[in-house]
Design a protein around this motif. Structure first.
Motif, short mmCIF file in Angstrom:
data_model
loop_
_atom_site.label_atom_id
_atom_site.label_comp_id
_atom_site.label_asym_id
_atom_site.label_seq_id
_atom_site.Cartn_x
_atom_site.Cartn_y
_atom_site.Cartn_z
N SER A 147 0.74 -1.43 -0.20
CA SER A 147 -0.11 -0.08 -0.13
C SER A 147 1.05 1.84 -0.26
O SER A 147 2.15 0.98 0.36
CB SER A 147 -0.88 -0.22 1.23
N ASN A 148 0.32 2.06 -0.31
CA ASN A 148 0.95 3.87 -0.79
C ASN A 148 1.29 3.97 1.32
O ASN A 148 3.36 4.42 0.75
CB ASN A 148 0.07 4.79 -0.86
N ASN A 149 0.95 3.91 1.80
CA ASN A 149 1.62 5.06 3.34
C ASN A 149 2.04 3.88 3.83
O ASN A 149 3.07 3.90 4.49
CB ASN A 149 -0.14 4.52 4.06
N ALA A 150 2.20 1.95 3.92
CA ALA A 150 3.00 1.40 4.63
C ALA A 150 4.57 1.48 3.22
O ALA A 150 5.80 1.33 4.20
CB ALA A 150 2.46 -0.06 3.78
N GLU A 151 4.20 1.76 2.23
CA GLU A 151 6.18 1.54 0.90
C GLU A 151 6.37 3.59 1.62
O GLU A 151 7.25 3.06 2.16
CB GLU A 151 5.10 1.55 -0.76
N VAL A 152 5.62 3.98 1.66
CA VAL A 152 6.37 5.68 2.00
C VAL A 152 6.92 5.01 3.87
O VAL A 152 7.77 5.56 4.32
CB VAL A 152 5.43 6.26 2.15
#
Length: 230
Positions: free
Chosen positions: A15-20
């Motif tokens: 997910s985007n937040n996990a990757e950030v």
């Protein structure tokens, strides 16, 4: 031994937040954001990662929960000292592998293993089932079949250590074994016994531990502080 030993890439987030969170976490662990420094502002970070503010805020919350960041009113988001990081968090351990593990990391890992694994073996000698013993012996046989510097050898070594933790019957020891699997695997790859005499020594001591657990014999040779010879 140099400070930086090896980078072992782990799986990317889904997910985007996990990757950030992963990207910032790796930067913190690698020292690109030093302890006590403030992260760039929201506007800069959202532009850098191409995400929305809600996604960025979720990422920061994740890092706060893992002990890497703290948020302070009128100050911003600040990198916490290393002692505050949750080293038993699977993501934090994986990010260390992404950032590049060093001598300090390996030493710390060796010390926690020394504190836990001998006692786990002692308990396993009393608690083990036939299924546990079979798992230990399968791992031992696979170690003998694999080349010492291969991924297969490291995986078999890891499987043996996890099997000992499982055989101990202690839920906390089982959990620790699973949490640090990735770090253990990396450690085994880096310390592969490539010389024939080193390989034989490693196999011999692993076999002695397996045999002692299988027969319950290591309880006669060790006290409550764990294995004295392995």
């Amino acid at each position: 031994m140099t400070s930086r030993i090896v980078v072992i890439p782990t799986r990317r987030a889904h997910s985007n937040n996990a990757e950030v969170a992963r990207s910032i976490g790796v930067d913190i662990i690698a020292g690109r954001y030093a302890e006590g420094t403030r992260l760039p502002g929201d506007a800069e970070l959202t532009a850098m990662f191409g995400v929305s503010r809600p996604v960025l805020r979720e990422s920061v919350k994740t890092l706060v929960a893992k002990g890497l960041l703290t948020t302070k009113a009128r100050v911003g988001t600040v990198v916490r000292e290393r002692a505050a990081w949750n080293m038993f968090d699977a993501d934090v351990l994986a990010w260390h592998l992404d950032a590049g593990i060093d001598k300090r990391f390996l030493n710390d890992l060796a010390e926690i293993r020394l504190a836990v694994e001998p006692r786990a073996a002692w308990l396993a000698a009393a608690q083990r089932s036939e299924e546990d013993v079979a798992a230990l012996r399968r791992s031992m046989e696979r170690m003998r079949l694999e080349a010492s510097d291969s991924v297969g050898f490291a995986d078999a070594d890891l499987a043996l250590h996890v099997a000992v933790a499982r055989a101990s019957g202690n839920l906390f020891m089982r959990s620790i074994g699973h949490v640090i699997e990735a770090a253990l695997r990396a450690s085994f790859l880096l310390s592969a016994p490539v010389e024939p005499e080193d390989r034989e020594a490693v196999l011999l001591w692993h076999q002695k531990i397996v045999d002692a657990i299988a027969t319950g014999g290591c309880r006669a040779r060790i006290g409550g502080d764990g294995l004295r010879h392995s």
